[in-house]
Enzyme design. Structure first.
Site, PDB file in Angstrom:
ATOM      1  N   GLU A  39       2.942   2.785  -0.299  1.00 52.23           N
ATOM      2  CA  GLU A  39       4.397   2.548   0.080  1.00 52.23           C
ATOM      3  C   GLU A  39       4.508   0.869   0.191  1.00 52.23           C
ATOM      4  O   GLU A  39       3.543   0.347   0.559  1.00 52.23           O
ATOM      5  CB  GLU A  39       4.699   3.397   1.145  1.00 52.23           C
ATOM      6  CG  GLU A  39       4.636   4.837   0.991  1.00 52.23           C
ATOM      7  CD  GLU A  39       6.037   5.060   0.386  1.00 52.23           C
ATOM      8  OE1 GLU A  39       6.732   4.659  -0.519  1.00 52.23           O
ATOM      9  OE2 GLU A  39       6.229   6.660   0.749  1.00 52.23           O
ATOM     10  N   HIS A  95       6.819   2.399  -5.152  1.00 56.55           N
ATOM     11  CA  HIS A  95       5.351   2.864  -4.561  1.00 56.55           C
ATOM     12  C   HIS A  95       4.480   3.366  -5.969  1.00 56.55           C
ATOM     13  O   HIS A  95       5.212   3.892  -7.079  1.00 56.55           O
ATOM     14  CB  HIS A  95       5.318   3.708  -3.738  1.00 56.55           C
ATOM     15  CG  HIS A  95       5.446   5.472  -3.850  1.00 56.55           C
ATOM     16  ND1 HIS A  95       6.504   6.031  -3.362  1.00 56.55           N
ATOM     17  CD2 HIS A  95       5.254   6.014  -5.130  1.00 56.55           C
ATOM     18  CE1 HIS A  95       6.563   7.323  -3.837  1.00 56.55           C
ATOM     19  NE2 HIS A  95       5.806   7.122  -4.916  1.00 56.55           N
ATOM     20  N   ASP A 145      -4.100  10.905  -3.858  1.00 58.86           N
ATOM     21  CA  ASP A 145      -3.380  11.060  -2.703  1.00 58.86           C
ATOM     22  C   ASP A 145      -3.109  12.501  -2.394  1.00 58.86           C
ATOM     23  O   ASP A 145      -3.443  13.489  -3.295  1.00 58.86           O
ATOM     24  CB  ASP A 145      -2.109  10.361  -2.788  1.00 58.86           C
ATOM     25  CG  ASP A 145      -1.558  10.310  -4.092  1.00 58.86           C
ATOM     26  OD1 ASP A 145      -1.381   9.145  -4.799  1.00 58.86           O
ATOM     27  OD2 ASP A 145      -1.300  11.432  -4.704  1.00 58.86           O
ATOM     28  N   ASN A 154      11.136   3.619  -4.749  1.00 60.51           N
ATOM     29  CA  ASN A 154      11.162   2.417  -4.022  1.00 60.51           C
ATOM     30  C   ASN A 154      10.014   1.603  -4.682  1.00 60.51           C
ATOM     31  O   ASN A 154       9.602   0.647  -3.734  1.00 60.51           O
ATOM     32  CB  ASN A 154      11.032   2.755  -2.410  1.00 60.51           C
ATOM     33  CG  ASN A 154       9.574   3.470  -2.192  1.00 60.51           C
ATOM     34  OD1 ASN A 154       8.863   3.937  -3.326  1.00 60.51           O
ATOM     35  ND2 ASN A 154       9.283   3.598  -0.997  1.00 60.51           N
TER      36      ASN A 154
END
Length: 247
Positions: A137, A132, A61, A130
């Site tokens: 996400e 991810h 990424d 969270n």
């Protein structure tokens, strides 16, 4: 933390013994820094204890809107903390080119190159608060191929201190799709610290869901999770007692 860095390096060494030209999936974030993972890799390379000369590196990424040399780009992160310290040939390093004019075409190109390399042999992962993994996400659906992702606002807030302000944090990134990640032949996830205890418990104990991407590791045939005592605090004692100790 040194125990974790050493254990991860041992796992990598085993992989490289099996295949010297392994394709290695990289990760960024705080975990490799707090644990000293990349420092240990560089130390072993310099001591001739680890041979990365034929390995190829895939960073899954990158933030959209940052030039490659921006100090908060993932390319700059990897150059600073690993690549510049082990003398990796440029042709052995792959990032999504977020400066491409057609980012959808770039996502396709990125996947094609990884496939031409034979796919990911060994993927190192961190874990976002969270849930991810990579920059996948939480969402109602997750693409199978590399894609443009909206960075969750809670993560942008976390990154604001590094960027100087929330306004300077990119709102989008390119990240790998779920298929490429799950096709990695081995996955090594590292999570440390009390702040990760809640999300570790959630990805281990909850059903698989695109709203909690880390849960997909439950389905992987060869995934290892490496925790310290703090990050394992939220797991049931009966489970913790069955975990293998590094020491």
């Amino acid at each position: 933390m040194a125990d974790i860095a050493g254990y991860v390096a041992d796992l990598l060494a085993v992989q490289l013994q099996e295949r010297r030209d392994s394709v290695l999936g990289m990760t960024t974030g705080t975990t490799p820094l707090t644990t000293g993972i990349y420092i240990e890799w560089a130390r072993r390379v310099h001591q001739k204890e680890l041979d990365l000369s034929r390995a190829r590196f895939v960073n899954p990424d990158e933030f959209i809107g940052l030039p490659q040399n921006h100090p908060e780009s993932y390319r700059s992160y990897m150059n600073k903390h690993l690549f510049n310290n082990i003398d990796v040939p440029l042709e052995h390093i792959l990032f999504p080119n977020v400066e491409a004019q057609d980012l959808k075409a770039e996502c396709e190109r990125f996947d094609t190159v990884v496939q031409s390399w034979g796919g990911i042999d060994w993927q190192l992962l961190g874990l976002g608060q969270n849930g991810h993994i990579c920059f996948i996400e939480p969402n109602d659906a997750i693409p199978s191929s590399s894609y443009i992702v909206n960075v969750a606002e809670e993560n942008r807030i976390l990154y604001a201190a590094d960027f100087g302000s929330l306004a300077d944090v990119p709102t989008q990134a390119v990240t790998t799709g779920l298929r490429m990640l799950m096709c990695a032949r081995k996955i090594v996830l590292v999570a440390v610290g009390t702040k990760k205890a809640g999300v570790v418990a959630r990805i281990v104990l909850n059903p698989v869901s695109t709203r909690l991407p880390g849960t997909f590791l439950q389905l992987h045939h060869n995934a290892v999770m490496i925790l310290d005592e703090e990050s394992a605090e939220g797991l049931p004692e009966s489970l913790v007692n069955r975990l293998r100790r590094i020491k």
